[in-house]
Design an enzyme around this catalytic site. Structure first.
Site, PDB file in Angstrom:
ATOM      1  N   ARG A  77       0.843  -1.214   0.000  1.00 13.91           N
ATOM      2  CA  ARG A  77       0.000   0.000   0.000  1.00 13.91           C
ATOM      3  C   ARG A  77       0.873   1.257   0.000  1.00 13.91           C
ATOM      4  O   ARG A  77       0.511   2.275  -0.582  1.00 13.91           O
ATOM      5  CB  ARG A  77      -0.930  -0.001   1.227  1.00 13.91           C
ATOM      6  N   ASP A  81     -15.896  -3.842  -5.087  1.00 16.94           N
ATOM      7  CA  ASP A  81     -15.845  -5.133  -4.403  1.00 16.94           C
ATOM      8  C   ASP A  81     -17.234  -5.752  -4.403  1.00 16.94           C
ATOM      9  O   ASP A  81     -18.241  -5.035  -4.402  1.00 16.94           O
ATOM     10  CB  ASP A  81     -15.352  -4.965  -2.964  1.00 16.94           C
ATOM     11  N   ASN A  92     -19.134  -6.803  -9.432  1.00 17.25           N
ATOM     12  CA  ASN A  92     -18.220  -7.846  -9.868  1.00 17.25           C
ATOM     13  C   ASN A  92     -17.106  -7.191 -10.688  1.00 17.25           C
ATOM     14  O   ASN A  92     -17.370  -6.547 -11.705  1.00 17.25           O
ATOM     15  CB  ASN A  92     -19.003  -8.854 -10.711  1.00 17.25           C
ATOM     16  N   ASP A 139      -6.265  -7.028  -6.848  1.00 10.74           N
ATOM     17  CA  ASP A 139      -5.895  -7.858  -5.695  1.00 10.74           C
ATOM     18  C   ASP A 139      -7.017  -8.854  -5.421  1.00 10.74           C
ATOM     19  O   ASP A 139      -7.719  -8.768  -4.416  1.00 10.74           O
ATOM     20  CB  ASP A 139      -5.639  -6.959  -4.474  1.00 10.74           C
ATOM     21  N   CYS A 162      -2.568 -13.977  -4.337  1.00 10.49           N
ATOM     22  CA  CYS A 162      -2.294 -14.568  -3.016  1.00 10.49           C
ATOM     23  C   CYS A 162      -2.463 -16.085  -3.057  1.00 10.49           C
ATOM     24  O   CYS A 162      -2.501 -16.731  -2.021  1.00 10.49           O
ATOM     25  CB  CYS A 162      -3.172 -13.944  -1.943  1.00 10.49           C
TER      26      CYS A 162
HETATM   27  N1  SAH Z   1      -7.041  -5.265  -1.677  1.00 10.28           N
HETATM   28  C1  SAH Z   1      -7.689  -5.575  -0.429  1.00 10.28           C
HETATM   29  C2  SAH Z   1      -7.883  -7.064  -0.223  1.00 10.28           C
HETATM   30  C3  SAH Z   1      -8.652  -7.772  -1.317  1.00 10.28           C
HETATM   31  S1  SAH Z   1      -9.197  -9.360  -0.870  1.00 10.28           S
HETATM   32  C4  SAH Z   1      -6.892  -4.968   0.711  1.00 10.28           C
HETATM   33  O1  SAH Z   1      -5.693  -4.688   0.573  1.00 10.28           O
HETATM   34  O2  SAH Z   1      -7.474  -4.781   1.782  1.00 10.28           O
HETATM   35  C5  SAH Z   1     -10.199  -9.840  -2.164  1.00 10.28           C
HETATM   36  C6  SAH Z   1     -11.540  -9.143  -2.237  1.00 10.28           C
HETATM   37  O3  SAH Z   1     -12.172  -9.508  -3.452  1.00 10.28           O
HETATM   38  C7  SAH Z   1     -12.556  -9.470  -1.156  1.00 10.28           C
HETATM   39  O4  SAH Z   1     -12.916  -8.288  -0.511  1.00 10.28           O
HETATM   40  C8  SAH Z   1     -13.770 -10.064  -1.887  1.00 10.28           C
HETATM   41  O5  SAH Z   1     -15.012  -9.607  -1.353  1.00 10.28           O
HETATM   42  C9  SAH Z   1     -13.584  -9.512  -3.260  1.00 10.28           C
HETATM   43  N2  SAH Z   1     -14.144 -10.259  -4.389  1.00 10.28           N
HETATM   44  C10 SAH Z   1     -14.155 -11.589  -4.615  1.00 10.28           C
HETATM   45  N3  SAH Z   1     -14.632 -11.863  -5.848  1.00 10.28           N
HETATM   46  C11 SAH Z   1     -14.912 -10.665  -6.426  1.00 10.28           C
HETATM   47  C12 SAH Z   1     -15.403 -10.258  -7.704  1.00 10.28           C
HETATM   48  N4  SAH Z   1     -15.698 -11.161  -8.643  1.00 10.28           N
HETATM   49  N5  SAH Z   1     -15.543  -8.949  -7.951  1.00 10.28           N
HETATM   50  C13 SAH Z   1     -15.226  -8.025  -7.012  1.00 10.28           C
HETATM   51  N6  SAH Z   1     -14.765  -8.348  -5.800  1.00 10.28           N
HETATM   52  C14 SAH Z   1     -14.602  -9.647  -5.498  1.00 10.28           C
END
Ligand code: SAH
Length: 391
Positions: A207, A245, A273, A294, A334
């Site tokens: 970040r 998200d 999505n 991410d 991840c």
């Molecule tokens: N970047 C964030 C962590 C992301 S974790 C940070 O640093 O805090 C992954 C996220 O993707 C989760 O919040 C989950 O709700 C979301 N997610 C999962 N599938 C998704 C999709 N198809 N579209 C959007 N968000 C999604």
């Protein structure tokens, strides 16, 4: 004495510093103990290798706790916890948040401890650690003196160890939603309902990179969760930030944190999505100066690797097409099973299909409070590539 005798030649990896004993490597078990009990580990010739927590029901049947012969008692766990909290730039006090214990990498296999201000969140992933839960709670109370300890033992790997899923206060009471500080930013964290233990502590240092590179850029943060990257970009002077998200809860937390940091006017958060959003932005001809991807782990196992790579390829290809000339793509994975060479290969393929050329500015990993044990590649899971479009 509960003893594991390894099959011939199976001691080499353990002698190199790896802490696991697979069930298939065991030739003989003497005086078997209950799941999670401590056993001596010996090679095929009877040489002592260490003491391990053993669960013969699991594929990873043994996890080495010590390479010595000292008693594994309360004092042992107190020592291990004090050692862990003193390393890797961790801090035990203050309004900030960090990981205090990262399982195998801290010689406490199966135990995760995160600190969110004065609240500790623990996760116990093995039968061995479950057996010493009370000892661990006491050791954490004496080393850190938290307000409370919350248990997020609702992670699915527990099932592989024959453990039930549960969550709740293990000690103390109080609010499960609280504010933490990361640099100049405040974030709302809900430890009872959030993902992982509430916040993605592993992305903390990444970040900072986003913050450094975001000035003046229009930023799209896909899979933004509670806004970690989005707010870091805003704090770094981004012109505008859009976070997307699927989780309505995560978006509400992101909005709450944007408000608290005085960044609401620059940040827009949307429930949606990310796959669809990337497609829609492309149709609208939108371009971004910085794109952050991410996503959640697309695979938890080796079997689903091909499908996972297709998922990564799709979002990266779309993101690359949406980048303005000179734009920055911050692309993360991840999934432990997607290793760095595979991840970079996927990015190369996406770049070629997008007809864009990139510099790989940095290939980063998890924050330093999630240390990587050189001898145990399983302790490294996060990849974070910082790419810069040449054109
Ligand atoms: N970047 C964030 C962590 C992301 S974790 C940070 O640093 O805090 C992954 C996220 O993707 C989760 O919040 C989950 O709700 C979301 N997610 C999962 N599938 C998704 C999709 N198809 N579209 C959007 N968000 C999604």
């Amino acid at each position: 004495m509960f003893t594991l005798r390894l099959a011939s030649g199976k001691e080499a990896r353990i002698l190199e510093g790896h802490p696991w004993i697979y069930r298939s490597e065991i030739a003989r078990v003497e005086s078997e103990g209950e799941p999670g009990a401590i056993a001596e580990v010996r090679d095929s010739r009877g040489r002592f290798l260490g003491q391990a927590m053993v669960n013969l029901k699991s594929q990873i049947a043994g996890r080495l706790l010590s390479r010595g012969e000292e008693p594994i008692d309360a004092a042992f766990f107190e020592r291990r916890i004090s050692e862990a909290v003193a390393r890797c730039g961790r801090s035990v006090k203050g309004p900030d948040a960090c990981r205090l214990v990262f399982g195998e990498a801290d010689h406490l296999p199966g135990l995760i401890v995160d600190r969110y201000s004065d609240l500790l969140v623990i996760q116990i992933l093995t039968a061995g650690m479950e057996r010493v839960r009370d000892t661990i709670l006491a050791a954490l109370r004496s080393a850190i003196q938290p307000r409370a300890i919350y248990e997020r033992n609702d992670a699915s790997p527990r099932k592989l160890e024959g453990l039930e899923l549960r969550k709740g206060f293990a000690w103390g009471r109080g609010e499960t939603g609280l504010w933490i500080q990361e640099g100049d930013l405040s974030f709302f964290v809900e430890v009872a309902e959030g993902q992982k233990t509430g916040f993605f502590l592993d992305q903390r240092e990444n970040r900072q990179v986003v913050k450094r590179l975001a000035a003046g850029r229009e930023v799209l943060d896909c899979f933004c969760y509670s806004g970690g990257f989005s707010l870091s970009a805003a704090a770094g002077g981004a012109a505008a930030v859009t976070g997307i998200d699927l989780s309505a809860e995560a978006i509400a937390w992101a909005e709450q944190s944007a408000e608290r940091n005085g960044q609401s006017s620059r940040c827009t958060f949307m429930i949606g999505n990310a796959f669809d959003a990337l497609r829609a932005f492309d149709r609208e001809g939108r371009r971004f100066g910085m794109l952050i991807l991410d996503p959640p782990a697309f695979t938890k196992g080796k079997e689903a690797l091909a499908g996972a790579l297709r998922g990564y390829k799709e979002i990266n290809l779309r993101a690359m097409k949406l980048l303005a000339p000179g734009g920055i793509l911050v692309s993360c994975s991840c999934s432990y099973h997607v290793d760095s060479p595979t991840f970079l290969g996927m990015l190369r393929g996406s770049g070629a299909d997008a007809h864009r050329e990139f510099y790989l500015r940095e290939l980063r990993t998890q924050a330093s409070d999630h240390p990587i044990l050189l001898a145990a590649k399983e302790t490294q899971y996060l990849k974070c590539a910082i790419l810069e479009a040449l054109n």
